[in-house]
Design a protein around this motif. Structure first.
Motif: not given
Length: 470
Positions: A193-197, A234-244, A269-273
């Motif tokens: 999504c826009d502006q996500q990391t 790992l940061p708890y941040n709603n702006n984090i969309r995925a981790i490779y 991953a569950e807590r951070n959506d």
């Protein structure tokens, strides 16, 4: 004036067409100028009227002239192009040096291809003919495929992955792709999504980061240690969309993510959506133990997207990989890519499915493991007398190892010295997003493209090249 060479192999209508077109482009025939009628022109040239009409029809089709009712053919305006004719350039010094450099390479310690004898050529030929006959009989060669790939392959692949990697899914969740980069490109469109990391391991696979950057996704890195990804960072941040991540065989360090960190990663991953993109690129290639179950096999919240490829086990040239999507992402994939067709050749899909179904694929994997284990052990043996000067990083899997020097030295020095002795080794710099953090004394050496009998000579060349630091 039209000149016709009747001895030429070029058809007469084509000669007429070419010369009229050239006159129009050169300005000899002006805009709105009338062409001579086909009957009269045929008499002048001494050819049939049909020959002239064929030439005129081609000029009309390409837009050089237009038929005006009651008038004839008029020349249309053709924009002029400023075309600069350039003479053929002589080879630059750089290209000459490049050719000389390539000619000096005796051993290429790359990880991007294999020795040709490792490809199951006889089986591939047998099943190609068999599957070609089947597809012809079933009239499948002349039809479009399902966008997710051939069901026959997905069914056999699922059976294999359940057994070897412990994955849990249904055939409908599997999507056959042209390899990891296409899988990641699809995922960027599915979940970004826009502006996500996206997060990546540091170091990590450079060709994955290239896909993310191409899709204008911001990348942040997370460090690793001897136990794999440091999940605590790992940061708890709603702006984090995925981790490779590459949990079973971290690329390029070779570490394996421990079981406690795996559960913590799933919890994060569950807590951070967020989603976890699990790249299981060569997990089957383990020499001293059974493959570690995939992270996807213990995921109960549908957070893991499982990514696999046939590039490391069969050949990178067949361009085939796959991804397993969680159910909700699978539905979104079907909706978003509804107009798409599969880009993977149907015949190749059937051949791979047949290899898996008959058990030959598993036997092929066992053969690869035996071959790569012997090659790694031979490299280790040949380097044993300088083991106090170097460190070999490998967990007994894959097709490469990292070589770290105890003495301070720059990668460029080591690479150039090796190349001067006929051996091409690789920098690890490209695997780091933060280049300054890359250890300067570490190299990447692959052994998939070198025969066992050549390893002693290869290592002897490297020792001679690196005598200053060994």
């Amino acid at each position: 004036m039209i000149y016709l060479d009747r001895q030429s192999k070029i058809p007469l209508y084509s000669q007429i067409y070419d010369q009229i077109k050239r006159d129009i482009l050169n300005g000899n025939l002006k805009e709105e100028e009338l062409l001579i009628g086909s009957r009269a022109f045929a008499d002048v040239l001494g050819v049939s009227r049909n020959t002239v009409n064929t030439a005129y029809s081609q000029l009309i089709a390409e837009g050089y002239v237009v038929s005006v009712k009651g008038t004839g053919l008029r020349v249309r305006q053709v924009p002029s192009l400023a075309i600069k004719k350039e003479s053929i350039k002589k080879s630059s010094p750089a290209s000459i040096n490049h050719e000389k450099t390539n000619s000096k390479i005796v051993y290429d310690l790359t990880n991007s291809s294999q020795t040709s004898d490792l490809f199951p050529k006889k089986l591939w030929k047998r099943y190609t003919v068999e599957c070609l006959d089947f597809l012809t009989d079933e009239s499948k060669l002349a039809s479009y495929q399902e966008k997710q790939g051939e069901l026959y392959l997905r069914k056999n692949l699922l059976t294999y992955l359940r057994k070897i990697r412990g994955v849990h899914c249904e055939e409908r969740q599997i999507v056959i792709t042209c390899g990891l980069q296409q899988s990641l490109d699809y995922l960027c469109k599915l979940i970004a999504c826009d502006q996500q990391t996206f997060l990546m391991e540091e170091p990590g696979f450079d060709r994955a980061s290239a896909v993310f950057k191409m899709n204008k996704i911001k990348i942040k890195t997370v460090p690793i240690d001897e136990n794999g990804l440091i999940v605590a960072d790992l940061p708890y941040n709603n702006n984090i969309r995925a981790i490779y991540t590459t949990p079973s065989h971290q690329f390029p360090t070779g570490t394996t993510l421990t079981i406690d960190r795996r559960y913590k990663l799933l919890e994060w991953a569950e807590r951070n959506d967020s989603f976890i993109l699990e790249d299981d690129f060569d997990s089957e290639l383990r020499y001293y133990s059974k493959p570690i179950p995939a992270l996807q096999s213990i995921d109960e919240n549908d957070r893991v997207v499982y990514l696999g490829t046939f590039s490391k086990t069969l050949s990178p040239s067949i361009r085939m990989g796959y991804m397993i999507l969680p159910p909700h992402l699978c539905q979104r994939y079907l909706e978003l890519f509804e107009p798409y067709n599969s880009t993977v050749p149907l015949l190749n899909q059937y051949v791979v499915a047949r290899l898996i179904e008959t058990g030959h694929y598993e036997r092929h994997i066992r053969r690869l493991n035996q071959t790569f284990r012997k090659r790694l052990e031979q490299f280790t043996k040949e380097l044993d007398d300088v083991k106090d000067k170097i460190k070999i990083s490998s967990n007994g899997s894959g097709q490469y190892f990292l070589l770290t020097f105890t003495q301070p030295v720059e990668q460029s020095q080591l690479i150039d010295s090796a190349l001067n002795h006929g051996v091409k080794v690789y920098s690890t710099m490209k695997f780091w997003q933060e280049k300054a953090a890359c250890p300067p004394n570490t190299l990447f050496l692959g052994f998939s493209k070198i025969d066992l009998v050549d390893i002693p000579d290869c290592v002897a060349r490297l020792k001679q090249a690196w005598s200053k630091w060994l």
